[in-house]
Write an enzyme that holds these catalytic residues in place. Structure first.
Site, PDB file in Angstrom:
ATOM      1  N   GLY A  91     -25.366 -84.382  76.832  1.00 33.12           N
ATOM      2  CA  GLY A  91     -24.656 -85.054  77.870  1.00 33.12           C
ATOM      3  C   GLY A  91     -23.842 -86.065  77.159  1.00 33.12           C
ATOM      4  O   GLY A  91     -22.995 -86.662  77.494  1.00 33.12           O
ATOM      5  N   ARG A 125     -23.261 -87.670  70.497  1.00 35.75           N
ATOM      6  CA  ARG A 125     -24.560 -86.439  70.640  1.00 35.75           C
ATOM      7  C   ARG A 125     -23.568 -85.556  69.970  1.00 35.75           C
ATOM      8  O   ARG A 125     -23.663 -84.233  69.152  1.00 35.75           O
ATOM      9  CB  ARG A 125     -25.370 -85.886  71.368  1.00 35.75           C
ATOM     10  CG  ARG A 125     -26.899 -85.288  71.282  1.00 35.75           C
ATOM     11  CD  ARG A 125     -27.417 -84.941  70.042  1.00 35.75           C
ATOM     12  NE  ARG A 125     -28.476 -85.681  69.690  1.00 35.75           N
ATOM     13  CZ  ARG A 125     -29.515 -85.508  69.905  1.00 35.75           C
ATOM     14  NH1 ARG A 125     -30.058 -85.010  71.304  1.00 35.75           N
ATOM     15  NH2 ARG A 125     -30.637 -86.341  69.277  1.00 35.75           N
ATOM     16  N   ARG A 131     -12.007 -92.443  77.362  1.00 42.31           N
ATOM     17  CA  ARG A 131     -13.353 -93.190  77.707  1.00 42.31           C
ATOM     18  C   ARG A 131     -14.850 -92.502  76.385  1.00 42.31           C
ATOM     19  O   ARG A 131     -15.956 -92.362  77.314  1.00 42.31           O
ATOM     20  CB  ARG A 131     -14.025 -92.139  79.417  1.00 42.31           C
ATOM     21  CG  ARG A 131     -12.739 -92.622  80.265  1.00 42.31           C
ATOM     22  CD  ARG A 131     -13.035 -92.285  81.707  1.00 42.31           C
ATOM     23  NE  ARG A 131     -11.988 -92.327  82.392  1.00 42.31           N
ATOM     24  CZ  ARG A 131     -12.673 -93.176  83.491  1.00 42.31           C
ATOM     25  NH1 ARG A 131     -13.897 -93.446  83.922  1.00 42.31           N
ATOM     26  NH2 ARG A 131     -11.744 -93.037  83.877  1.00 42.31           N
ATOM     27  N   ARG A 161     -24.164 -76.141  78.255  1.00 45.69           N
ATOM     28  CA  ARG A 161     -25.061 -76.783  78.534  1.00 45.69           C
ATOM     29  C   ARG A 161     -26.323 -77.131  77.101  1.00 45.69           C
ATOM     30  O   ARG A 161     -26.903 -76.327  77.288  1.00 45.69           O
ATOM     31  CB  ARG A 161     -25.135 -77.286  79.585  1.00 45.69           C
ATOM     32  CG  ARG A 161     -25.652 -78.928  79.892  1.00 45.69           C
ATOM     33  CD  ARG A 161     -25.972 -79.651  81.192  1.00 45.69           C
ATOM     34  NE  ARG A 161     -27.431 -80.406  81.547  1.00 45.69           N
ATOM     35  CZ  ARG A 161     -27.918 -81.526  80.657  1.00 45.69           C
ATOM     36  NH1 ARG A 161     -27.147 -81.496  79.339  1.00 45.69           N
ATOM     37  NH2 ARG A 161     -28.982 -81.751  81.047  1.00 45.69           N
ATOM     38  N   SER A 190     -31.712 -82.700  77.499  1.00 46.79           N
ATOM     39  CA  SER A 190     -32.780 -82.624  77.436  1.00 46.79           C
ATOM     40  C   SER A 190     -33.664 -82.251  79.127  1.00 46.79           C
ATOM     41  O   SER A 190     -32.804 -82.591  80.083  1.00 46.79           O
ATOM     42  CB  SER A 190     -33.214 -83.775  77.435  1.00 46.79           C
ATOM     43  OG  SER A 190     -32.821 -84.635  77.615  1.00 46.79           O
ATOM     44  N   ASP A 194     -39.662 -84.920  78.299  1.00 48.89           N
ATOM     45  CA  ASP A 194     -41.076 -85.380  78.655  1.00 48.89           C
ATOM     46  C   ASP A 194     -40.953 -84.970  79.883  1.00 48.89           C
ATOM     47  O   ASP A 194     -41.138 -84.340  80.207  1.00 48.89           O
ATOM     48  CB  ASP A 194     -40.496 -87.179  79.086  1.00 48.89           C
ATOM     49  CG  ASP A 194     -39.025 -87.174  79.755  1.00 48.89           C
ATOM     50  OD1 ASP A 194     -38.522 -87.155  79.640  1.00 48.89           O
ATOM     51  OD2 ASP A 194     -39.578 -87.116  81.300  1.00 48.89           O
ATOM     52  N   ARG A 242     -38.583 -84.750  68.397  1.00 46.23           N
ATOM     53  CA  ARG A 242     -37.281 -84.694  69.358  1.00 46.23           C
ATOM     54  C   ARG A 242     -36.191 -83.931  68.458  1.00 46.23           C
ATOM     55  O   ARG A 242     -35.295 -82.558  68.901  1.00 46.23           O
ATOM     56  CB  ARG A 242     -36.797 -86.157  69.414  1.00 46.23           C
ATOM     57  CG  ARG A 242     -35.424 -86.427  70.546  1.00 46.23           C
ATOM     58  CD  ARG A 242     -35.725 -87.742  70.852  1.00 46.23           C
ATOM     59  NE  ARG A 242     -36.470 -88.513  71.780  1.00 46.23           N
ATOM     60  CZ  ARG A 242     -36.099 -88.643  72.845  1.00 46.23           C
ATOM     61  NH1 ARG A 242     -34.915 -87.972  74.045  1.00 46.23           N
ATOM     62  NH2 ARG A 242     -37.147 -88.802  74.402  1.00 46.23           N
TER      63      ARG A 242
HETATM   64  N1  HPA Z   1     -35.207 -87.114  84.913  1.00 42.48           N
HETATM   65  C1  HPA Z   1     -33.551 -86.296  85.409  1.00 42.48           C
HETATM   66  N2  HPA Z   1     -33.651 -85.774  83.771  1.00 42.48           N
HETATM   67  C2  HPA Z   1     -34.180 -86.104  82.977  1.00 42.48           C
HETATM   68  C3  HPA Z   1     -35.279 -86.560  82.781  1.00 42.48           C
HETATM   69  C4  HPA Z   1     -36.363 -86.862  83.924  1.00 42.48           C
HETATM   70  O1  HPA Z   1     -37.218 -87.582  83.628  1.00 42.48           O
HETATM   71  N3  HPA Z   1     -35.467 -85.818  81.064  1.00 42.48           N
HETATM   72  C5  HPA Z   1     -35.292 -86.008  80.687  1.00 42.48           C
HETATM   73  N4  HPA Z   1     -33.812 -85.785  81.524  1.00 42.48           N
END
Ligand code: HPA
Length: 237
Positions: A21, A25, A44, A88, A91, A204, A217
């Site tokens: 994304g 990165r 951009r 893709r 995270s 998370d 991470r």
């Molecule tokens: N929501 C959406 N995208 C994410 C999240 C989340 O809680 N954590 C990491 N990417």
């Protein structure tokens, strides 16, 4: 032949591409995992690079956040640049107690709370799925390395901040985690007859509130990159 969002000429982008994304990165991946990487896009600041991994020509480019953004970039990569394998790397947040931070998730399917598939005029609800070929290869690469991973359905949400928590209903349907882009990527790839896969590190847990430390991470990221690069290389001449 550039597009409004990508200044690359046709031929500058490899047939297999990794899609984080975050454009920084993409730069990090190019600098640390690819050889002889050349930048092909700065429009951009959505940085894109092409280089070599174990002798195979591979690209990497940022997508931005959400289905509209990855929808634009992946559409152009497929239709203007002839990209055939789109992976893709991102995270996600776990919505199942057994899915732990640091685990790898491979998205066999993606659901959405958005309306991306409306454009196709389908008389029902479209179930977006990964390329089985890419998925099977990624599962093998992760298994061979004994990385902790799960394969299943994810939610590609249009919402990061929500007024009402919607994740519990999705969790009851067996979804593993939430991210924001795979549904659009899978739709675009399926519509065009090319391959796509989403691989994530669980950053998370929405269930427990746990989050990865900076060191964890990095470990999770490196495992995900190894799986993604080996998979991309396997599908590149
Ligand atoms: N929501 C959406 N995208 C994410 C999240 C989340 O809680 N954590 C990491 N990417």
């Amino acid at each position: 032949m550039a597009t409004p969002h990508n200044q690359a000429e046709r031929g500058q982008i490899a047939e297999s591409i990794l899609l984080p994304g975050d454009p920084l990165r993409a730069r990090f991946i190019a600098e640390h995992f690819l050889e002889e990487a050349q930048c092909f896009n700065q429009v951009r600041n959505m940085l894109g690079y092409t280089g070599f991994y174990k002798g195979k020509r591979i690209s990497v480019m940022g997508t931005g956040m959400g289905c509209p953004s990855i929808g634009i970039y992946s559409h152009e990569l497929i239709h203007e640049y002839g990209v055939k394998n789109l992976i893709r790397v991102g995270s996600c947040g776990s919505i199942q107690e057994p899915v732990k931070v640091g685990d790898l998730i491979m998205a066999m399917g993606a659901c959405t709370d958005g309306n991306y598939a409306h454009q196709y005029g389908l008389p029902g609800t479209y179930s977006a799925t990964a390329s089985y070929e890419l998925l099977a290869r990624a599962v093998k690469e992760a298994g061979d390395r004994k990385f902790p991973y799960e394969v299943g359905n994810v939610l590609s949400s249009d919402l990061f901040y929500t007024e009402t928590p919607e994740w519990k209903q999705w969790a009851r349907m067996g979804l593993l985690s939430i991210e924001m882009e795979s549904y659009a990527l899978y739709c675009n790839a399926s519509r065009a007859g090319v391959r796509a896969l989403g691989i994530f590190t669980v950053s998370d847990s929405i269930v427990t509130g746990e989050a990865l430390s900076a060191a964890e991470r990095q470990t999770g990221f490196t495992s995900m990159m190894e799986v993604a690069l080996e998979t991309a290389a396997a599908f590149t001449d």
